[in-house]
Design an enzyme around this catalytic site. Structure first.
Site, PDB file in Angstrom:
ATOM      1  CE  LYS A  73      -8.320  -2.475 -13.337  1.00 26.11           C
ATOM      2  NZ  LYS A  73      -9.303  -1.382 -13.531  1.00 26.11           N
ATOM      3  N   GLY A  82      -1.845   4.275  -8.529  1.00 21.39           N
ATOM      4  CA  GLY A  82      -3.164   4.445  -7.931  1.00 21.39           C
ATOM      5  C   GLY A  82      -3.049   4.729  -6.454  1.00 21.39           C
ATOM      6  CB  SER A  83      -5.532   4.454  -3.759  1.00 20.40           C
ATOM      7  OG  SER A  83      -5.806   3.070  -3.678  1.00 20.40           O
ATOM      8  CB  THR A  84      -1.369   4.672  -0.334  1.00 17.89           C
ATOM      9  OG1 THR A  84      -0.636   5.740  -0.932  1.00 17.89           O
ATOM     10  CG2 THR A  84      -0.497   3.981   0.687  1.00 17.89           C
ATOM     11  CD  GLU A  85      -8.270   1.265   0.621  1.00 16.49           C
ATOM     12  OE1 GLU A  85      -8.523   2.478   0.405  1.00 16.49           O
ATOM     13  OE2 GLU A  85      -9.131   0.387   0.709  1.00 16.49           O
ATOM     14  N   GLY A 131      -2.239  -0.144  -3.460  1.00 11.63           N
ATOM     15  CA  GLY A 131      -0.812  -0.439  -3.590  1.00 11.63           C
ATOM     16  C   GLY A 131      -0.342  -1.406  -2.524  1.00 11.63           C
ATOM     17  CD  GLU A 190       2.856   7.860  -9.305  1.00 15.66           C
ATOM     18  OE1 GLU A 190       2.420   8.251  -8.194  1.00 15.66           O
ATOM     19  OE2 GLU A 190       2.402   8.231 -10.380  1.00 15.66           O
ATOM     20  CB  CYS A 204      -0.438  10.857  -7.472  1.00 21.50           C
ATOM     21  SG  CYS A 204       0.430  10.820  -9.035  1.00 21.50           S
ATOM     22  CD  GLU A 239      -3.460  11.128  -2.983  1.00 22.48           C
ATOM     23  OE1 GLU A 239      -3.658   9.930  -2.756  1.00 22.48           O
ATOM     24  OE2 GLU A 239      -2.716  11.546  -3.885  1.00 22.48           O
TER      25      GLU A 239
END
Lengths: 321, 477
Positions: free
Chosen positions: B183, B235-238, B240, B257, B291, B388
């Site tokens: 995606k 993508g974002s840590t959130e 993730g 990542e 990133c 970030e």
């Protein structure tokens, strides 16, 4: 880098850091290093700038005005030099709007011929001197060489530094030689050829640039054209950084002249981009930036007429001198 | 006299954007089951580029089933040398169509054509070439004599390097014998869809690569799908964290990542002019949508004033504007949403006492833009030093000793990358050993190569992509 009290000029600054051989050495070795990979990368990135249409037109005319049209052969004759001068004064006989070159650059023996031929025009006469290209003669001989060129009417003197002394760490000796040559030049402008192809590292290019500026050079020039590699974009980048930083520190502006190996208009425009984005537009003037070249001029003319007419004229439409 | 560069736009005529795109499932483009669609816009002009399908749960089922079938019948059993042929073919087509891909990437993402042309697309091709070479040598990769693929990989990628992240995900997965359902990000689906056409052109067996466009819900349905063996997310840590929660307790393997807040550490003895270039490249490359961006500049206090003066002078030469102009250095922010986030965080930075300086560059009237910005007088306690921003905003902190540099650099929940600038080789080795970061660059920044593993510590994620290490994420051993 040494900090300078506000208001101190180039002379005071130079006097301070060149007071002794040790202080000069300390200063030159205290300059920030140059990372080769990074410098090459920066020059390569700027070389991808795309200069089109009006910008190209402007850049081509400027580049023509910056050419030091050069002949430095053992076979040079008065006839050859007269032809070169005619070319410098009127590069494109078919187009009166075409600007003249900045100067002609010849050996001292041919200065009288050049001076006589360009008289009354804006074209200046530059002469190589100081036992060009090696510089491996006693100082007294170098100074005689310079004196002869100046006496014959040279407006500009292109000297070579003693690379042997430089590479063996005798910076003070190189410094004193440049100072002596500058004195012998009198009113003539002094261009100091670093012969970067023999200096080995970018750190040395930076040090030699500062050494030449401190010693009173009006221009720093990359190469004699007799050693390969001659001018390259990264080396010119480092020299442009040096003149930029020198002016910031001392208020004195020094010119830069890449010489040798610049053959195409595309290359010349890349150098102008480098000037523009490194030292800034104060240097985008023949008084502060020159190209030491010969065959470059015809390519500049060819591209210029292509822009004006939309087609390329054959090489026979441009004079070979 | 000023040297004004005339506009030098790369021609758009090489790309052919269709008005509407379906989903790429089982080798062909199909309409989403429930007919939903979304628009993708050009962030430099806010013009709508195309309508793109939104995949729902039924579409995810279809795609995963197609991938499963292709895995079992064709791709899994195929000898590695045969799989390599397809990957080489894809790599060559990418090279042949590099200009088209670069232009399309710049239109959909907003990144300068100089970067998509010179960085993104060449790296995309390089990744396929590199992993193609591994396909028949997996037994020699250090994961046992006969490592096996995992099966179907569900992959979700971000919008900052759309096609490059696709390559990082798809190339190793396919080389190892897996099939994929990928995606692309909601705002940058177009190059993934062009990649689907390239798969068709390469005669890749149906179902080996499936591309499902959509937003967060599509991604969630894919990640949570019961028949997916492997989840890979960038993508974002959130997000993730959500993914880690959702796959916990399942048999799925996962690599993440995520974000970063990299320290770019400049010592007083650094090659200053090149350090300035490295700082600029570290934070303004791709508008800071990176990133591993060097978003925290740690500079030795004794040289900070001189370095900042040089940095600001350099920043005034940055050319912000039309992504398709070949002379543009900094392009458009990818979306209105991201621009709002950057603005919020920079406002907080000012409120918290950071000194803001933005490059004085004219910005276009339409589209999403943000001037390259640097904050000085920032401390570890400021939010702009911790969070970030994912934009062209640099926070500058100072340090006094190498030990202090280590402490400050490591004082972050992230740990993706770091940079060291010094002319002293021994210090580089000493410091690289102490930095908790997946990638440490010395006297350079943001350099990527398919042979080099990439990944993070702590909240920057786990698993490695790239290199031999990148194969491990797609092999059972």
């Amino acid at each position: 880098m040494t900090t300078l009290p506000a208001g101190a000029g180039a002379a005071e600054f130079a006097a301070e850091v060149t007071a002794t051989a040790a202080s000069l050495r300390t200063f030159l070795h205290g300059l920030p290093g140059v990372d080769k990979v990074g410098a090459d990368q920066r020059a390569a990135t700027l070389a991808t700038r795309s200069i089109k249409t009006t910008a190209k037109q402007w850049a081509l005319d400027l580049a023509i005005r910056m050419v030091d049209l050069t002949t430095l052969e053992g076979a040079d004759t008065p006839g050859k030099v007269r032809a070169l001068c005619a070319k410098a004064m009127r590069p494109d006989p078919a187009d009166r709007g075409c600007p003249p070159a900045a100067a002609v650059c010849v050996y001292p023996a041919l200065v009288p011929t050049a001076v006589e031929t360009v008289r009354g025009s804006s074209v200046r006469v530059a002469s190589v001197a100081t036992a060009f290209p090696s510089g491996q003669v006693p100082l007294s001989v170098k100074l005689d060489d310079v004196a002869a060129a100046v006496a014959a009417g040279a407006d500009e003197v292109d000297m070579v530094i003693d690379r042997g002394a430089f590479l063996s760490g005798r910076y003070d000796e190189v410094f004193r030689q440049i100072v002596a040559v500058k004195e012998a030049c009198g009113a003539a402008h002094l261009k100091v050829i670093l012969e970067t192809g023999e200096l080995g590292t970018y750190d040395n290019v930076r040090r030699a640039s500062w050494l030449a500026m401190l010693a009173g050079g009006d221009f720093i020039k990359t190469s004699t054209g007799k050693v390969s590699p001659a001018a390259t974009l990264p080396v010119t980048l480092i020299m442009l950084e040096a003149v930029r930083d020198f002016r910031e520190l001392t208020g004195r502006q020094i010119g830069v002249k890449p010489a040798g190996g610049i053959r195409s208009a595309k290359d010349a425009i890349r150098y102008l981009v480098l000037v523009n984005e490194t030292a800034g537009d104060d240097w985008l003037d023949p008084a502060w930036f020159r190209f030491g070249a010969s065959s470059l001029l015809n390519d500049l003319l060819m591209q210029r007429s292509k822009l004006a007419t939309g087609r390329y004229a054959g090489p026979d439409y441009f004079t070979l001198d | 006299m000023a040297f004004e560069y005339a506009p030098a736009p790369e021609s758009r005529s090489i790309v052919d954007i269709r008005p509407a795109y379906g989903l790429f499932v089982n080798g062909e483009f199909v309409a989403p089951a429930d007919g939903e669609s979304m628009k993708t816009v050009d962030p430099a002009t806010e013009e709508v580029l195309a309508e793109v399908g939104v995949a729902g749960a039924a579409d995810v089922d279809r795609a995963v089933a197609a991938a499963r079938k292709a895995y079992q019948r064709v791709w899994g059993p195929m000898p590695g040398a045969e799989r390599a042929k397809y990957l080489y073919r894809i790599a060559r087509i990418i090279q042949e169509r590099a200009r088209e891909l670069a232009v399309l990437e710049s239109i959909d993402n907003g990144k300068p054509i100089r970067e998509s042309r010179d960085v993104d697309i060449p790296l995309v091709a390089a990744h396929f070439f590199y992993y193609a070479g591994w396909a028949d040598k997996l037994g020699h990769a250090g994961f046992g004599a006969n490592p096996q693929p995992l099966g179907v990989a569900g992959q979700v990628i971000p919008w900052n390097f759309p096609l490059l992240m696709l390559a990082w995900k798809i190339a190793p997965a396919l080389a190892a014998g897996n099939t994929v359902v990928l995606k692309p990000a909601e705002t940058t689906p177009l190059t993934a869809l062009l990649f689907a056409e390239i798969c068709q052109l390469a005669d890749l067996p149906a179902g080996v690569v499936n591309i499902l466009t959509g937003a967060g819900d599509t991604g969630r349905a894919l990640v949570e799908h019961g028949d997916v063996d492997k989840v890979a997310f960038t993508g974002s840590t959130e997000v993730g964290r959500q993914i880690a929660r959702s796959v916990a307790g399942t048999r799925k393997r996962v690599t993440l990542e995520l974000g970063g807040k990299a320290a770019n550490i400049v010592f007083a003895d650094a090659a200053l002019d090149q350090a300035v270039e490295g700082i600029v490249n570290g934070i303004f490359f791709n508008q800071g949508h990176v990133c591993c961006a060097g978003s925290r500049l740690l500079v030795e206090e004794s040289v900070s004033e001189e370095l900042l003066a040089r940095l600001k002078r350099r920043m005034t030469t940055l050319r912000v504007g039309d992504p398709l102009d070949k002379n543009t250095d900094v392009g458009a922010i990818n979306s209105a949403e991201q621009l709002a986030k950057i603005r919020t965080l920079t406002e907080i930075g000012e409120q918290e006492g950071g000194q803001r300086w933005s490059a004085p560059c004219p910005l276009p009237d339409r589209g999403f833009w943000f001037s390259p910005t640097v904050f000085t007088e920032v401390t570890q306690a400021h939010r702009i030093a911790r969070e970030e921003i994912f934009g062209p905003v640099l926070s500058v902190l100072t340090f006094r000793t190498p030990d202090e540099a280590v402490v400050k650099a490591n004082n972050t929940p992230y740990g993706l990358s770091a940079g060291i600038w010094t002319e002293k080789g021994s210090r580089i080795l000493w410091l690289a050993d102490k930095l908790r970061a997946g990638v440490v660059w010395a006297n350079t920044f943001n350099k990527f190569d398919p042979t080099s593993p990439f990944g993070g510590y702590q909240e920057s994620g786990y698993g490695r992509e790239g290199g031999r290490h990148g194969l491990e994420a797609y092999l059972a051993h």
